[in-house]
Design a protein around this motif. Sequence first.
Motif, PDB file in Angstrom:
ATOM      1  N   GLU A   1      81.353  27.958  39.290  1.00  0.00           N
ATOM      2  CA  GLU A   1      80.839  27.971  37.921  1.00  0.00           C
ATOM      3  C   GLU A   1      81.098  26.641  37.211  1.00  0.00           C
ATOM      4  O   GLU A   1      80.229  26.123  36.498  1.00  0.00           O
ATOM      5  CB  GLU A   1      81.464  29.122  37.141  1.00  0.00           C
ATOM      6  CG  GLU A   1      80.845  30.479  37.472  1.00  0.00           C
ATOM      7  CD  GLU A   1      79.354  30.499  37.166  1.00  0.00           C
ATOM      8  OE1 GLU A   1      78.977  30.459  35.980  1.00  0.00           O
ATOM      9  OE2 GLU A   1      78.556  30.534  38.134  1.00  0.00           O
ATOM     10  N   ARG A   2      82.300  26.090  37.386  1.00  0.00           N
ATOM     11  CA  ARG A   2      82.586  24.788  36.778  1.00  0.00           C
ATOM     12  C   ARG A   2      81.670  23.708  37.348  1.00  0.00           C
ATOM     13  O   ARG A   2      81.142  22.858  36.614  1.00  0.00           O
ATOM     14  CB  ARG A   2      84.061  24.417  37.004  1.00  0.00           C
ATOM     15  CG  ARG A   2      85.054  25.241  36.205  1.00  0.00           C
ATOM     16  CD  ARG A   2      86.431  24.593  36.222  1.00  0.00           C
ATOM     17  NE  ARG A   2      86.977  24.474  37.565  1.00  0.00           N
ATOM     18  CZ  ARG A   2      87.742  25.392  38.147  1.00  0.00           C
ATOM     19  NH1 ARG A   2      88.045  26.512  37.494  1.00  0.00           N
ATOM     20  NH2 ARG A   2      88.221  25.198  39.373  1.00  0.00           N
ATOM     21  N   ALA A   3      81.482  23.756  38.654  1.00  0.00           N
ATOM     22  CA  ALA A   3      80.637  22.753  39.306  1.00  0.00           C
ATOM     23  C   ALA A   3      79.176  22.921  38.888  1.00  0.00           C
ATOM     24  O   ALA A   3      78.454  21.940  38.707  1.00  0.00           O
ATOM     25  CB  ALA A   3      80.773  22.865  40.817  1.00  0.00           C
ATOM     26  N   ARG A   4      78.738  24.155  38.726  1.00  0.00           N
ATOM     27  CA  ARG A   4      77.357  24.393  38.328  1.00  0.00           C
ATOM     28  C   ARG A   4      77.081  23.803  36.932  1.00  0.00           C
ATOM     29  O   ARG A   4      76.024  23.222  36.691  1.00  0.00           O
ATOM     30  CB  ARG A   4      77.060  25.893  38.312  1.00  0.00           C
ATOM     31  CG  ARG A   4      75.545  26.209  38.209  1.00  0.00           C
ATOM     32  CD  ARG A   4      75.321  27.586  37.608  1.00  0.00           C
ATOM     33  NE  ARG A   4      76.024  28.616  38.311  1.00  0.00           N
ATOM     34  CZ  ARG A   4      75.518  29.316  39.329  1.00  0.00           C
ATOM     35  NH1 ARG A   4      74.302  29.055  39.747  1.00  0.00           N
ATOM     36  NH2 ARG A   4      76.230  30.276  39.895  1.00  0.00           N
ATOM     37  N   GLU A   5      78.041  23.933  36.039  1.00  0.00           N
ATOM     38  CA  GLU A   5      77.882  23.365  34.693  1.00  0.00           C
ATOM     39  C   GLU A   5      77.781  21.841  34.759  1.00  0.00           C
ATOM     40  O   GLU A   5      76.971  21.225  34.055  1.00  0.00           O
ATOM     41  CB  GLU A   5      79.056  23.788  33.813  1.00  0.00           C
ATOM     42  CG  GLU A   5      79.069  25.269  33.468  1.00  0.00           C
ATOM     43  CD  GLU A   5      80.279  25.659  32.644  1.00  0.00           C
ATOM     44  OE1 GLU A   5      81.088  24.756  32.293  1.00  0.00           O
ATOM     45  OE2 GLU A   5      80.441  26.859  32.351  1.00  0.00           O
ATOM     46  N   ILE A   6      78.609  21.242  35.611  1.00  0.00           N
ATOM     47  CA  ILE A   6      78.562  19.790  35.785  1.00  0.00           C
ATOM     48  C   ILE A   6      77.214  19.375  36.360  1.00  0.00           C
ATOM     49  O   ILE A   6      76.596  18.401  35.915  1.00  0.00           O
ATOM     50  CB  ILE A   6      79.718  19.324  36.700  1.00  0.00           C
ATOM     51  CG1 ILE A   6      81.063  19.541  36.001  1.00  0.00           C
ATOM     52  CG2 ILE A   6      79.531  17.864  37.109  1.00  0.00           C
ATOM     53  CD1 ILE A   6      82.265  19.323  36.903  1.00  0.00           C
ATOM     54  N   TYR A   7      76.752  20.124  37.348  1.00  0.00           N
ATOM     55  CA  TYR A   7      75.449  19.837  37.964  1.00  0.00           C
ATOM     56  C   TYR A   7      74.323  19.924  36.943  1.00  0.00           C
ATOM     57  O   TYR A   7      73.463  19.033  36.856  1.00  0.00           O
ATOM     58  CB  TYR A   7      75.201  20.814  39.109  1.00  0.00           C
ATOM     59  CG  TYR A   7      73.750  21.119  39.359  1.00  0.00           C
ATOM     60  CD1 TYR A   7      72.905  20.178  39.936  1.00  0.00           C
ATOM     61  CD2 TYR A   7      73.205  22.359  38.992  1.00  0.00           C
ATOM     62  CE1 TYR A   7      71.559  20.457  40.150  1.00  0.00           C
ATOM     63  CE2 TYR A   7      71.874  22.641  39.195  1.00  0.00           C
ATOM     64  CZ  TYR A   7      71.056  21.696  39.776  1.00  0.00           C
ATOM     65  OH  TYR A   7      69.732  21.961  39.973  1.00  0.00           O
ATOM     66  N   GLU A   8      74.288  21.000  36.178  1.00  0.00           N
ATOM     67  CA  GLU A   8      73.200  21.195  35.215  1.00  0.00           C
ATOM     68  C   GLU A   8      73.195  20.108  34.152  1.00  0.00           C
ATOM     69  O   GLU A   8      72.121  19.623  33.748  1.00  0.00           O
ATOM     70  CB  GLU A   8      73.317  22.583  34.583  1.00  0.00           C
ATOM     71  CG  GLU A   8      72.996  23.704  35.572  1.00  0.00           C
ATOM     72  CD  GLU A   8      73.191  25.086  34.982  1.00  0.00           C
ATOM     73  OE1 GLU A   8      73.751  25.185  33.872  1.00  0.00           O
ATOM     74  OE2 GLU A   8      72.778  26.071  35.635  1.00  0.00           O
ATOM     75  N   SER A   9      74.385  19.694  33.700  1.00  0.00           N
ATOM     76  CA  SER A   9      74.471  18.619  32.726  1.00  0.00           C
ATOM     77  C   SER A   9      73.966  17.304  33.318  1.00  0.00           C
ATOM     78  O   SER A   9      73.201  16.563  32.679  1.00  0.00           O
ATOM     79  CB  SER A   9      75.917  18.462  32.251  1.00  0.00           C
ATOM     80  OG  SER A   9      76.056  17.353  31.390  1.00  0.00           O
ATOM     81  N   ALA A  10      74.386  17.008  34.541  1.00  0.00           N
ATOM     82  CA  ALA A  10      73.970  15.762  35.194  1.00  0.00           C
ATOM     83  C   ALA A  10      72.480  15.767  35.499  1.00  0.00           C
ATOM     84  O   ALA A  10      71.807  14.729  35.373  1.00  0.00           O
ATOM     85  CB  ALA A  10      74.776  15.554  36.474  1.00  0.00           C
TER      86      ALA A  10
END
Length: 383
Positions: A211-220
């Motif tokens: 979930e943390r990584a997904r948020e980073i991915y979506e922002s990037a």
Amino acid sequence: MTQLITMSNNGVEPPYSLLAELTHRCPLHCPYCSNPIEMASKAMELTTEDWYRVLSEAADLGVVEVHFSGGEPLIRDDLDSLIRHAHSLEMYTNLITSGIGLTTERVARIKEAGIENVQVSFHAGEAKLSDLIGGYKAFEKKREAANAVKMAELHLSLNVVLHRMNLDYLNEIIQLAEEMGAERLELANTQYYNWALLNQERLLPSWDQIERAREIYESAKTRLEKKMEIIWVIPDYYASAPKPCMGGWGAIGLTVAPNGAVLPCPTAGIIEGLFFENVREASLRHIWYDSKSFSHFRGDAWMPEPCLSCELRHQDGGGCRCQAFALTGDAYATDPVCQWAPTHYLIEKAIQEANSNPIIQSSPMIYRRHLTEKPVSKRRIKK
């Protein structure tokens, strides 16, 4: 040469892509490698002449793109000539490489031969963790390879296989891709076959990590929309439904293994009880349209319940046959990822362990190597 793409009498569309696995040899020892546990030796590999014929047959069959892979394809001395042959057949050419051996001089040679895209794999955004994951001091060599690709004005893609060990450092990975000027970054969460399945306890991340990584991915992805394409592939175990085998068993592409075996997907060779024909003995056209192995899981006649009655059966194709076999020993079973699968408890158990244990210290990492003994017993396909 102009490719003529036709429909077979049995209604099967021609393949779109070919994954040419030139060798299983590789300097890296990645614990998530998708290569088989029992890898083909150098003596078993197809010759240059064999690959010329395979590429010509692929073009005649309708293939429009070829991905040269391995192992490490740069180990093959004939890589440049194979790229040149594929280019002469008007197929799009992509090199999938660890970057080891991809010097400025070698980049110039493959560019002259006709390569159109180079995909370099990375393990992390910095050297210490990267070298630990790959079992080899490769980070700086990878960086040099990516820089050489950009200097040659070739298209550069980066691929990073994500797992428990590097998922918390996704920001650094994305920053690295930006610095290198990559046009495409594929964030492929580990798929658990072969070596990755052996290391599942060490590699499967927690839900919080994802979930943390997904948020980073979506922002990037939003921030870099006009600069770099970013692809996110969620691990099957955390997906809401299974994915079809490579777009469907024998539906989109085919893989030719180093020993000449032709597979509907790179990991299909793990399924015992199926005979996969070899390009040394049969043509790609025959194998694609008429072989039992490629037709075996096409359509839905083979499906068990609950797949056969499911309204999603034509979307997911019953899920992954390799995953079903790897986890249950039965390639006909519903993919355990499916919430309605009788064996879904296997996925739930793996997820529970991944979320309750910071890391499994009792399970040492098994690094990819050519082995003379099987580290795990094989399951047999159920009749």
